[in-house]
Design a protein around this motif. Sequence first.
Motif, mmCIF file in Angstrom:
data_model
loop_
_atom_site.group_PDB
_atom_site.id
_atom_site.type_symbol
_atom_site.label_atom_id
_atom_site.label_comp_id
_atom_site.label_asym_id
_atom_site.label_seq_id
_atom_site.Cartn_x
_atom_site.Cartn_y
_atom_site.Cartn_z
ATOM 1 N N LEU A 166 0.836 -1.187 0.000
ATOM 2 C CA LEU A 166 0.000 0.000 0.000
ATOM 3 C C LEU A 166 0.871 1.237 0.000
ATOM 4 O O LEU A 166 1.732 1.402 0.881
ATOM 5 C CB LEU A 166 -0.922 0.010 1.219
ATOM 6 C CG LEU A 166 -1.856 1.207 1.389
ATOM 7 C CD1 LEU A 166 -2.888 1.236 0.264
ATOM 8 C CD2 LEU A 166 -2.542 1.151 2.746
ATOM 9 N N ALA A 167 0.690 2.091 -0.996
ATOM 10 C CA ALA A 167 1.408 3.360 -1.047
ATOM 11 C C ALA A 167 0.704 4.368 -0.145
ATOM 12 O O ALA A 167 -0.492 4.650 -0.316
ATOM 13 C CB ALA A 167 1.465 3.875 -2.481
ATOM 14 N N LEU A 168 1.438 4.915 0.803
ATOM 15 C CA LEU A 168 0.903 5.907 1.741
ATOM 16 C C LEU A 168 1.432 7.273 1.331
ATOM 17 O O LEU A 168 2.382 7.795 1.904
ATOM 18 C CB LEU A 168 1.315 5.558 3.166
ATOM 19 C CG LEU A 168 0.923 4.149 3.649
ATOM 20 C CD1 LEU A 168 1.491 3.888 5.033
ATOM 21 C CD2 LEU A 168 -0.595 4.009 3.648
ATOM 22 N N GLY A 169 0.838 7.836 0.295
ATOM 23 C CA GLY A 169 1.350 9.082 -0.246
ATOM 24 C C GLY A 169 2.562 8.824 -1.122
ATOM 25 O O GLY A 169 2.828 7.707 -1.567
ATOM 26 N N LYS A 170 3.327 9.886 -1.377
ATOM 27 C CA LYS A 170 4.476 9.775 -2.275
ATOM 28 C C LYS A 170 5.718 9.210 -1.596
ATOM 29 O O LYS A 170 6.618 8.699 -2.264
ATOM 30 C CB LYS A 170 4.814 11.150 -2.862
ATOM 31 C CG LYS A 170 3.722 11.742 -3.751
ATOM 32 C CD LYS A 170 4.157 13.084 -4.322
ATOM 33 C CE LYS A 170 3.106 13.668 -5.232
ATOM 34 N NZ LYS A 170 3.522 14.991 -5.781
ATOM 35 N N ASN A 171 5.792 9.280 -0.280
ATOM 36 C CA ASN A 171 7.051 8.980 0.389
ATOM 37 C C ASN A 171 6.983 7.818 1.379
ATOM 38 O O ASN A 171 7.975 7.540 2.062
ATOM 39 C CB ASN A 171 7.543 10.228 1.139
ATOM 40 C CG ASN A 171 7.799 11.397 0.215
ATOM 41 O OD1 ASN A 171 8.379 11.242 -0.850
ATOM 42 N ND2 ASN A 171 7.333 12.575 0.617
#
Length: 740
Positions: free
Chosen positions: A230-235
Amino acid sequence: MTPNLLAMSIAAIAWSATACAQVETQGDGIQEVIVTAQRTAAPESKTPVAMSVLTARQLDAIGADTPGALAARLPNTYLENSYDGLRITIRGVSNADVTEKGDPSAAFMVDGVYVARPQSQNVALYDVERVEVLRGPQGTLYGRNTTAGVVNVITKAPVGRFEGDVNAAYGSRGERKVGAMVNVPVNDVLALRAAATWNEHDAYLKNGSTTPRGLGLDRDDRAARLSARLALGKNAALLVRYEASRDDGNNDSTVPDSNFYNGIATGQPVWNGDSTDRQLTYRFNPPNTRFEQGYSHKKTSSLTTDLSWNLGPATLSWLGAHRSFDHDYLYNFYYRVAPTIALGVRQPFTGTYSQDSHELRLATNGAGPVTAQGGVYWFRERARDTYYFRDLQAVGLPPYYVFGNDPVEARSKAVFGQATVRLADGLRATAGARYTEDDKSRVGYIGYQRTAAFNAATDLRELNAGSISTDKTTWRLGLDYDLAPATLVYGSIATGYKAGGFNDGCAAGDARNGVGCPAATALPAASLTYRPETVRAYEAGVKTRFRDGRATLNVAVFHYDYRNLQLSNEVVINGRPRYETTNAGAASIRGLEADGQVLATSADRFTYALTLLDAHYASYVPDGVHSWAGVKLDRTPARTLSLGWEHRTHIKGGVLTAGAGTRASASYLLGVPQAGLKFRVPGHTESDLRLGWEPDGAPWSVLARVRNVEDKVRPMTISSSGLAVPTEPRTADVRFDYRF
């Protein structure tokens, strides 16, 4: 280090650092493998550590779907699927205590998570990205119980494309395997991956006794893993893995040591040279009991969470995991009680284990003049189990000789840090340290019972309890230098630490949970604990690529000073069998490893590995009388040579791949120091063959494999009671893959 070995080491390093120092090129060169051996991603050829990497393609080619199948491909490394768990030996350092109170000398990890119990390390390898094997102490970044090294199995994570695979294999001795994987990118922020495997094969052993029972070295396991990224925003990104497995194989997989050796009763075992068929036939009929059908039921589950957050100058990561393991089995022991007398012992067992671990780490980003990482670590394991040893009335014990433990606990916490400073162009210095505190305890009893259920009117119990706290600071100092763009030279001094522990028994006057310690069976306090095992290792090496990136060579030379080496055996104390670990004083280990590969033509790839090893006890008197100084450590052949060849050719309609590999080993010892026995395993070779076909543009392929072409077997381990675990005989299978 002996003069000849030292001269060869210096010559090998000098040659590789000069004659082979050429610029690495891409194109048709050997593909670089990115590893995480230093807990950050880096090319293997630029990682200043002696290590081996097996990729997913290599694992599939050789049919390595358990850790024990890896050993023949790894220099100075033995991974053995014994009846009581995975035994790991790296450069002669191993551990035999696989009970709930024991610790390994080499850490086994899955996705960076330490797996404490050897019985749950015999995992199925499926949908694996790579296996990294680090040789030498790794105390700074990986912590305690890594004096020998680290084996890290890294599974495949979800990716941003749809893909899938179904595979099936059928082979000799009833081998049947099915596996599947599917990867689904749900959207831009979520990707899912599911994988499963199912494996069976019949027994390798033959029953030559009068008891009609099926024997072990068979397999019946299944496992499944679900992963989500899961990508939690860009960073920031979160990776979660959940895995569950069940193993119902039969662990009655040993034979008496007399299947391999004559002269055991005289104290001078000699290899008998029997045929493979006779060595794999179980012919012992116990005079005191009738064996039952053995079984083993294992259930394992794990939940791992890996959170990474890029803060710009540094990345903060958290790795948390929970694992549970339940084990229920019945094992039939061959138990030698005198040089010419052996009894049969039935052992029912039930146990539950759970472990939790957390690591919080901060690592700098970029390639500035200073790179660093540091963090904290916490680990807890809790076990509860009961052993019943039956049929020992002939030696004065009751029908049920019981060990009950509830709980056995291990806690560890550590703080660590490591930094690398660029001193000049191409020259770097590394320094790291780790402080670890370990607390271990057990509360339990030893029971003398008429039946499986305790009866206070007729049965007795005595305390079986212990506790120990140890701590240690381990450190590492290193230098590495880019002698040429494709040649790395490195050297290091590193220390390692394996926690101390306690033995079976109790001290006079102690009492827990209403169970006391009778004076008649109490043991001296000094014999109830053993000290931590420590090592200081000196190592130098070269990693180079030459012939325009079409050939590689890795060379490492090393010298270890071991102190308080922990050795475990079954012993008889006050007429009662116990499992005891003692410290072996000192051991000295030195050697050379050279390995690499060559793309000889566009169709031919060769691999090679040479090891030279001198590993022996420097001071050790196991029975208080006879010195074992100068005796070789277990599984330390003076020389091994591995060679492999793969040929790929395009013929009409597809690609045909043929491969062959062999490993030649000098003889080595398996020792039982307390009994004064030295079992010499003779020199041998073990070879594999494979042939694969992949049609042009087709989504399927087929691969045929033969392992152990020579069909020779050897004992992997030999216990003090006379149990020998044989290696696998010749096997063959055909695997079919369909990709989509």
